[in-house]
Every structure is written in C-alpha cells, then in structure tokens.
Design an enzyme around this catalytic site. Structure first.
Site, PDB file in Angstrom:
ATOM      1  N   ARG A   1      36.322  36.811  39.550  1.00  0.00           N
ATOM      2  CA  ARG A   1      37.572  36.567  40.262  1.00  0.00           C
ATOM      3  C   ARG A   1      38.009  35.128  40.040  1.00  0.00           C
ATOM      4  O   ARG A   1      37.461  34.201  40.616  1.00  0.00           O
ATOM      5  CB  ARG A   1      37.378  36.844  41.762  1.00  0.00           C
ATOM      6  CG  ARG A   1      38.674  36.871  42.564  1.00  0.00           C
ATOM      7  CD  ARG A   1      38.397  37.148  44.017  1.00  0.00           C
ATOM      8  NE  ARG A   1      37.786  38.448  44.225  1.00  0.00           N
ATOM      9  CZ  ARG A   1      38.476  39.576  44.397  1.00  0.00           C
ATOM     10  NH1 ARG A   1      39.783  39.546  44.428  1.00  0.00           N
ATOM     11  NH2 ARG A   1      37.840  40.715  44.569  1.00  0.00           N
TER      12      ARG A   1
ATOM     13  N   GLU B   1      35.976  47.085  39.009  1.00  0.00           N
ATOM     14  CA  GLU B   1      37.294  47.360  38.447  1.00  0.00           C
ATOM     15  C   GLU B   1      37.534  46.530  37.188  1.00  0.00           C
ATOM     16  O   GLU B   1      37.353  45.321  37.193  1.00  0.00           O
ATOM     17  CB  GLU B   1      38.359  47.039  39.502  1.00  0.00           C
ATOM     18  CG  GLU B   1      39.763  47.229  38.990  1.00  0.00           C
ATOM     19  CD  GLU B   1      40.823  46.797  40.005  1.00  0.00           C
ATOM     20  OE1 GLU B   1      40.477  46.664  41.199  1.00  0.00           O
ATOM     21  OE2 GLU B   1      41.965  46.595  39.592  1.00  0.00           O
TER      22      GLU B   1
ATOM     23  N   SER C   1      43.502  48.946  36.039  1.00  0.00           N
ATOM     24  CA  SER C   1      44.197  49.661  37.094  1.00  0.00           C
ATOM     25  C   SER C   1      45.454  50.235  36.461  1.00  0.00           C
ATOM     26  O   SER C   1      46.243  49.491  35.885  1.00  0.00           O
ATOM     27  CB  SER C   1      44.538  48.678  38.214  1.00  0.00           C
ATOM     28  OG  SER C   1      44.998  49.361  39.342  1.00  0.00           O
TER      29      SER C   1
ATOM     30  N   ARG D   1      36.772  40.265  32.362  1.00  0.00           N
ATOM     31  CA  ARG D   1      35.797  41.193  32.927  1.00  0.00           C
ATOM     32  C   ARG D   1      35.144  42.042  31.840  1.00  0.00           C
ATOM     33  O   ARG D   1      33.997  42.447  31.980  1.00  0.00           O
ATOM     34  CB  ARG D   1      36.461  42.083  33.983  1.00  0.00           C
ATOM     35  CG  ARG D   1      36.767  41.298  35.256  1.00  0.00           C
ATOM     36  CD  ARG D   1      37.168  42.202  36.413  1.00  0.00           C
ATOM     37  NE  ARG D   1      37.460  41.388  37.601  1.00  0.00           N
ATOM     38  CZ  ARG D   1      37.850  41.882  38.768  1.00  0.00           C
ATOM     39  NH1 ARG D   1      38.015  43.202  38.907  1.00  0.00           N
ATOM     40  NH2 ARG D   1      38.084  41.086  39.801  1.00  0.00           N
TER      41      ARG D   1
END
Length: 449
Positions: free
Chosen positions: A301, A373, A376, A414
């Site tokens: 993050r 995640e 999305s 990520r």
RNA sequence: GGAGAGGUGGCCGAGUGGUCGAAGGCACUCCCCUGCUAAGGGAGCAUCCGGGCAUAAACCUGGAUCGAGGGUUCGAAUCCCUCCUUCUCCGCCA
C-alpha cells in the site's frame, strides 16, 4: 450519477437497492426538494414565457413603427419577480444536484447482498499454491536480499509509503509493465494510450472521485495562490465573476481510469466505433487517508504505484459480456506469469462508489499466507457516462449513454511482490518467470547478493 | 512569457440588439422520379430539462443552451467584463 427519472418514478425501490450497499438515501429530503423544484420551475418557466412573448411583441411592434410604451409598462415589474424565481430555482437545482452527486451506483441484481468483504463470493480458483520446503520470506526481505529494494532511502527522499527500486528489481518492474502492455495490445485488442497524470476537477467528477472522495486524492494548486475567505469575499464584492478561473487545482490521478475514461467525456461516439478499448500504463497516486497502520510494511500500500489499466466504452447491451471478457484479459496475465489466484465477486456492501458489478482478482502471497487484491474489474453501466455525458449515436440516430468498464491488468507493484514471494528459492534468490525473460535481457534468476 | 486571430448543430459555415435555435452546404433518414455503379425533385434531421401525465412510445406545450461564468437590456449568438481554450508569429525550453 443515477438517473433522476429513476428516483422520481420509484424512489422506494432505489432506496432499497442502495440500502444493500449500506447507503441510507434520505428519501424525505429528495421528495421535498423535488416538490419544491416542480413548483418553482413551473412558475419560473411561466414568467419566462410571459417575458419572451412580450419581448417578441415589442420587437414586432417596433419593426412596424408602432408605439410600445404600453407593453413596456406591462413587463416593467416582471423583472424582479423573474429574477427572484430564477435564483430560487437555481438554488433548488443545485441542492438536488449535490444530493444526486453523492449517491453511489445501484448494485446490479446479480451482485450478492452482503455487508462487508466477508460476504464476497469466490467465483473460482486458478492454479495452485506453490509448496516450499523451506521457511518462506516476504517480499521485503527477498527484495533487500537480492538488492534493489530500498525503503530507507525512499523514506529519506519522500517519506513513508514510498519505495525505491534499483538494478534488477527496477528492471523487473519495467519488464512487468511492458509485458502487460504488449499482451493487451497484441492479443486482446486494446489501443495503447499515454495520458496526463495531472487532471482537472471535471475529470475527477466524471469518474466519480469528486466531490465525495477528495481526501483520497493528491491535490496540486496551480495558478494564483489560494485565497482566504475574506479575500474571496472582497474579490466577489467587486463584481468579478472570474474568481474561479484565476486559481485552480490539478489532481494527481489515483488510477489511469480517470484520464482514459474521460477521453469520451462530452463526446458522441459513432456506433461503428464501439467498443472502444484502451490500455494505459501509469503511476497512480493515493493519499491513503484513513488507512494509517494498515499494510505499512512493504510495497502493498503506497502513495505511488504503477498500474496497467484496461478501459472499455461499450454499447449498453454488451457491457456485462465485456466485463467477463475484461476480467479474462486481466487473468491472462496471471496465468502467463504462473501465479496462483482466485476471482471474487464483490458483495453489495463492498463494491466501489461508481460500480454496479465488481470482480476482484486476488493473488496468492505465500509469506502472508493469504490472497491479496491485484486487480479490480468493474462495470459502471451508465453511472460514469451520465456524469460525463459520454454518449454514442444509436441505431435510431439518437444519442444514448455509453457503458464504461475498467480493470487493472494488473497492478505492477503488487505483481512484483507476488513474483518475489512465489518464485523465491531456498537460497533467497528469485526465479524470473519465463515470459519475462525476453524483457530482462535473458536473465533467468535474481541472485542474492 | 509577448503580439494577433478565432471558438456557432454530427461536420463545414453565415449571422453586429428584435418574428434567430440559428441561412446555406455536407453527411444522414424517408418519399417520388429515373433507372444501374450514379443523377434529379420533395420532406425530415441539435441537445438537455419541465408541464400535460399515474405509466412506454407518440403527441401537444413551455424553458434553457451559439466555449464557460457574470453584466447591460423589455429583449443578447450579436454589446461589456472575467476566465477557459484553439490557431499563427516571436521568445524560452526537455
């Protein structure tokens, strides 16, 4: 934005559906504003009609050289009344607009009803968890081990929630983005797009980040310095109406969705050009307000991260098929990289503000022993298009709102994390997935230094 | 940053205070004629928002919109102010 006709015709149903995502619609307020709007609008328009008719008469009479003082006297006191009505009307309309702008989209009927993340529904799992016969390290120690992941220096340069990559890791990061772009353009039919990273408020409004989520954005003042309230009042009292334009703000994009989707703002696209499919690789900037203390370790993050974003603008009849297709495009990347993941359909309580239906793709992270995640994918139906007035000309030749969709294909940072953790070796080195090797000059492994 | 010229419907483009939401053209749709790779004639053709209307379409009716906002006026595409933006030339610059 929701269609106001929807609220007028069946307010209770809209409220019920919004309730499934935990949003309480103030129906009484809407009904009150709507009733006010109706009376005031009718009265205003009557006055305007009267004025227009009289003015036309005056013009007509004058052209024939007749005396107009009688008609002039008649409209003399219309002015104040009209002005007052118009002011009232614009006030009510502004209130209605403000109410409407913060209403989230209606979840599609296929969306599972639920309160939180915990109620999301797993759609499928693809691949399998890698097994390790040694104690797994997380991406931070792996990255520091092979060299090139340096949070300390990033913190010195900028602060918390930034990362610095050098050498092989920096190249791997670039390789990932290139690989994703190439796949989507060569195999999935997307047009590569290079876009501005600073956008105006209208664009943020168009995709739904404004007015409700300003605190999540980085705002960049531009032009004249911001004035305080007293100065503003002073400027306005001189009758200057241009105050707005003298000082403005840019916003750093939180996702390429914003600039790319806004390409069609205020446009009418020809039917035969649909579907429009764009892919863009951009940095994304998020203030992460309210996430203090969450995911503070590592690259999960960050205030700044790279993402390859897929965006489609399609005919309303095909948007749900397009969503499945787009989701598949994002999944392709994970498959080619050999990463284990699952697809989750978000429940009504967990989908984003503008979305009608969202799938999340979650990649397996062995060190965290969990799925995180990494993409999305959402169908916004006409929600964004209505805000943007993004339309196409339908078969009858009439403008009609487009449906917009987007999805990450994928979040680059990520993905880098996932590769480090899933491709780690007992000795702390990291194998490079085969599809990336051509982008790495043939390099097969990142060795521990 | 300096100087100048612009911004009008899907596109081009006319329009300097009054029957202008806007001539003309292109594109598009329909009809007629002619007939075979195209020509002629006619009609239609901006968007958004109200009301009639409880409901889809249609219809009738009103309002708003000529880059945006404000002002002047009974009346603004047209006059005034501010801003945005495009183009040309000069300057600066990766």
């Amino acid at each position: 934005m929701l269609d106001i006709q929807n609220l007028r015709n069946d307010l209770a149903a809209v409220a019920t559906r919004l309730a499934t995502r935990g949003f309480v619609l103030d129906t009484a307020k809407f009904e009150r504003l709507e009733a006010e709007r109706k009376t005031i609008q009718v009265r205003t328009q009557e006055l305007q009609a009267k004025r227009n008719a009289s003015s036309k008469q005056i013009g007509f009479a004058k052209s024939k050289g007749e005396d107009v003082t009688a008609i002039l006297a008649e409209v003399a006191n219309l002015g104040d009344e009209l002005k007052q009505a118009e002011t009232q009307l614009s006030g009510v309309l502004a209130e209605l607009q403000a109410l409407l702008e913060v209403l989230p989209n209606l979840p599609h009927e296929s969306v599972p009803v639920g309160a939180s993340e915990a109620d999301n529904v797993e759609v499928r799992k693809v691949g399998s968890k890698p097994s390790f016969d040694f104690a797994v390290q997380d991406h931070v120690s792996l990255g520091e081990g092979v060299g090139g992941l340096d949070f300390e220096t990033a913190t010195k340069i900028s602060g918390a929630r930034f990362s610095l990559l050098t050498g092989g890791l920096a190249r791997l990061h670039r390789a990932l983005a290139q690989f994703m772009l190439d796949t989507h353009t060569d195999q999935h039919g997307y047009t590569e797009t290079y876009v501005p990273y600073l956008v105006n408020a209208a664009s943020m409004r168009g995709t739904g980040q404004l007015p409700k989520f300003e605190e999540d954005l980085f705002k960049v003042p531009f032009g004249l310095p911001e004035q305080n309230a007293v100065e503003v009042a002073k400027i306005q009292s001189t009758g200057a109406s241009s105050f707005e334009g003298q000082q403005k703000n840019f916003y750093l994009i939180p996702t390429a969705e914003v600039p790319v989707t806004n390409m069609v703002r205020d446009e009418i696209v020809a039917l035969e050009k649909l579907p429009l499919k764009f892919v863009a690789h951009t940095p994304c900037f998020r203030s992460e307000a309210g996430s203090a203390g969450r995911d503070t370790r590592g690259m999960i993050r960050q205030h700044q991260f790279d993402k390859v974003e897929l965006v489609q603008m399609v005919h309303p009849e095909t948007s749900f098929a397009a969503l499945e297709e787009l989701l598949g495009h994002a999944e392709t990347i994970l498959k080619k990289l050999g990463l284990h993941y699952r697809v989750v359909k978000l429940c009504s309580g967990d989908i984003g503000f503008s979305s009608s239906t969202t799938y999340d793709i979650e990649v397996w992270l062995p060190a965290q022993d969990t799925y995180r995640e990494i993409s999305s994918c959402s169908n916004f139906e006409a929600f964004q298009a209505r805000r943007m007035q993004a339309r196409f000309r339908n078969a009858q030749g009439k403008p009609e709102l487009l449906h917009t969709l987007n999805g990450s294909g994928l979040a680059v940072g990520r993905t880098l994390v996932a590769i480090l953790e899933n491709y780690q070796q007992a000795d702390g080195s990291v194998l490079i997935p085969e599809v990336l090797r051509p982008y790495m000059g043939g390099l097969e492994v990142l060795r521990k230094i």
